[in-house]
Scaffold this motif. Structure first.
Motif, mmCIF file in Angstrom:
data_model
loop_
_atom_site.group_PDB
_atom_site.id
_atom_site.type_symbol
_atom_site.label_atom_id
_atom_site.label_comp_id
_atom_site.label_asym_id
_atom_site.label_seq_id
_atom_site.Cartn_x
_atom_site.Cartn_y
_atom_site.Cartn_z
ATOM 1 N N GLU A 42 34.790 22.799 51.985
ATOM 2 C CA GLU A 42 36.174 22.555 52.392
ATOM 3 C C GLU A 42 37.010 22.240 51.155
ATOM 4 N N PRO A 43 38.265 22.580 51.109
ATOM 5 C CA PRO A 43 39.053 23.149 52.187
ATOM 6 C C PRO A 43 39.019 24.677 52.220
ATOM 7 N N SER A 44 38.211 25.294 51.356
ATOM 8 C CA SER A 44 38.160 26.752 51.310
ATOM 9 C C SER A 44 37.594 27.330 52.606
ATOM 10 N N ASN A 45 38.154 28.451 53.009
ATOM 11 C CA ASN A 45 37.604 29.164 54.165
ATOM 12 C C ASN A 45 36.821 30.394 53.718
ATOM 13 N N LEU A 46 36.482 30.464 52.437
ATOM 14 C CA LEU A 46 35.778 31.620 51.888
ATOM 15 C C LEU A 46 34.366 31.699 52.458
ATOM 16 N N THR A 47 33.998 32.891 52.927
ATOM 17 C CA THR A 47 32.677 33.151 53.485
ATOM 18 C C THR A 47 32.124 34.433 52.887
ATOM 19 N N LEU A 48 30.819 34.589 52.985
ATOM 20 C CA LEU A 48 30.222 35.851 52.541
ATOM 21 C C LEU A 48 30.734 37.014 53.378
ATOM 22 N N LEU A 49 30.874 36.812 54.688
ATOM 23 C CA LEU A 49 31.380 37.895 55.529
ATOM 24 C C LEU A 49 32.827 38.232 55.167
ATOM 25 N N GLY A 50 33.620 37.220 54.863
ATOM 26 C CA GLY A 50 34.989 37.471 54.425
ATOM 27 C C GLY A 50 35.019 38.289 53.141
ATOM 28 N N LEU A 51 34.110 38.006 52.208
ATOM 29 C CA LEU A 51 34.038 38.792 50.973
ATOM 30 C C LEU A 51 33.661 40.241 51.262
ATOM 31 N N VAL A 52 32.720 40.457 52.162
ATOM 32 C CA VAL A 52 32.325 41.823 52.534
ATOM 33 C C VAL A 52 33.511 42.554 53.154
ATOM 34 N N ARG A 53 34.203 41.905 54.066
ATOM 35 C CA ARG A 53 35.362 42.520 54.722
ATOM 36 C C ARG A 53 36.458 42.813 53.694
ATOM 37 N N HIS A 54 36.687 41.873 52.783
ATOM 38 C CA HIS A 54 37.703 42.062 51.747
ATOM 39 C C HIS A 54 37.357 43.254 50.860
ATOM 40 N N MET A 55 36.119 43.328 50.411
ATOM 41 C CA MET A 55 35.743 44.428 49.523
ATOM 42 C C MET A 55 35.741 45.771 50.249
ATOM 43 N N THR A 56 35.514 45.773 51.545
ATOM 44 C CA THR A 56 35.647 47.009 52.317
ATOM 45 C C THR A 56 37.085 47.500 52.224
ATOM 46 N N GLU A 57 38.019 46.597 52.421
ATOM 47 C CA GLU A 57 39.438 46.964 52.328
ATOM 48 C C GLU A 57 39.830 47.347 50.905
ATOM 49 N N VAL A 58 39.304 46.634 49.919
ATOM 50 C CA VAL A 58 39.636 46.921 48.524
ATOM 51 C C VAL A 58 39.124 48.303 48.129
ATOM 52 N N GLU A 59 37.908 48.644 48.530
ATOM 53 C CA GLU A 59 37.369 49.985 48.259
ATOM 54 C C GLU A 59 38.319 51.048 48.808
ATOM 55 N N ARG A 60 38.702 50.889 50.063
ATOM 56 C CA ARG A 60 39.588 51.873 50.703
ATOM 57 C C ARG A 60 40.945 51.906 50.007
ATOM 58 N N SER A 61 41.482 50.750 49.728
ATOM 59 C CA SER A 61 42.818 50.678 49.144
ATOM 60 C C SER A 61 42.892 51.354 47.777
ATOM 61 N N ILE A 83 37.284 50.338 36.356
ATOM 62 C CA ILE A 83 37.123 49.103 35.591
ATOM 63 C C ILE A 83 37.604 47.908 36.413
ATOM 64 N N HIS A 84 38.727 48.066 37.089
ATOM 65 C CA HIS A 84 39.244 46.986 37.932
ATOM 66 C C HIS A 84 38.262 46.650 39.051
ATOM 67 N N MET A 85 37.689 47.653 39.676
ATOM 68 C CA MET A 85 36.750 47.403 40.777
ATOM 69 C C MET A 85 35.483 46.702 40.290
ATOM 70 N N ILE A 86 34.991 47.078 39.124
ATOM 71 C CA ILE A 86 33.823 46.396 38.561
ATOM 72 C C ILE A 86 34.173 44.930 38.314
ATOM 73 N N GLU A 87 35.365 44.669 37.787
ATOM 74 C CA GLU A 87 35.821 43.295 37.553
ATOM 75 C C GLU A 87 35.990 42.550 38.868
ATOM 76 N N GLU A 88 36.570 43.197 39.862
ATOM 77 C CA GLU A 88 36.789 42.556 41.165
ATOM 78 C C GLU A 88 35.461 42.167 41.810
ATOM 79 N N TYR A 89 34.504 43.072 41.786
ATOM 80 C CA TYR A 89 33.185 42.746 42.322
ATOM 81 C C TYR A 89 32.519 41.625 41.520
ATOM 82 N N ALA A 90 32.598 41.688 40.193
ATOM 83 C CA ALA A 90 31.950 40.665 39.375
ATOM 84 C C ALA A 90 32.500 39.278 39.718
#
Length: 173
Positions: free
Chosen positions: A53-72, A147-154
């Protein structure tokens, strides 16, 4: 009753030599699989759990975010394609990828991520690394996107490592 757990991920070593495109793709694939490795073996409830707390960050949220980032980045921006549907976020709910995980279907969300990866690769497969597009008055190249995507994933894989350690003590690269 069997409890669903995230499947194991098969991570191949990143390339050490080779042509530029293969190097970029290899490092991106390694980072993609690293995120899946951080999720492997966890239950849906564990994937949806925020660890500090207070973060709401989750592993599933990261997976969902990166799914959108890949598409975007690959499909919409670099390749100029228009997807038929939204994934998790919208103009009315811009953080739906991170925020709306309480009732999310972890199995379906991981499947969507796994499906998005070859779709992103296919969208840009015929484009050279020097392919350019405009975003907010900036000219960007496909090379920059890789390069940006590699950085974003890292960056997010660092978050994932901390989340995973908090959930069950598992650490690793």
């Amino acid at each position: 009753m069997n409890t669903w757990t995230a499947p194991e991920a098969q991570r191949e070593s990143e390339p050490f030599t080779g042509p530029e495109r293969a190097m970029l793709q290899g490092w991106l694939d390694w980072q993609r699989q690293t995120l899946l490795t951080k999720c492997a073996g966890l239950t849906a409830a564990q994937l949806r759990s925020a660890s500090v707390e207070p973060s709401n960050l989750t592993l599933l949220g990261l997976v969902r975010h990166m799914t959108e980032v890949e598409r975007s980045w690959f499909v919409v921006r670099a390749a100029g394609q228009t997807p038929a549907d939204d994934l998790y976020s919208s103009e009315a709910n811009i953080d739906g990828d991170f925020d709306d995980v309480a009732d999310a279907d972890a199995d379906a969300n991981l499947a969507a991520f796994r499906a998005e990866l070859p779709a992103a690769d296919k969208a840009v497969a015929g484009l050279p690394l020097d392919h350019e597009f405009t975003l907010r008055d900036n000219r960007l190249s496909l090379r920059w996107v890789y390069i940006h995507m590699i950085e974003e994933y890292a960056r997010h894989n660092g978050h994932a490592d901390l989340l995973r350690e908090r959930i069950d003590g598992v650490t690793g690269d």
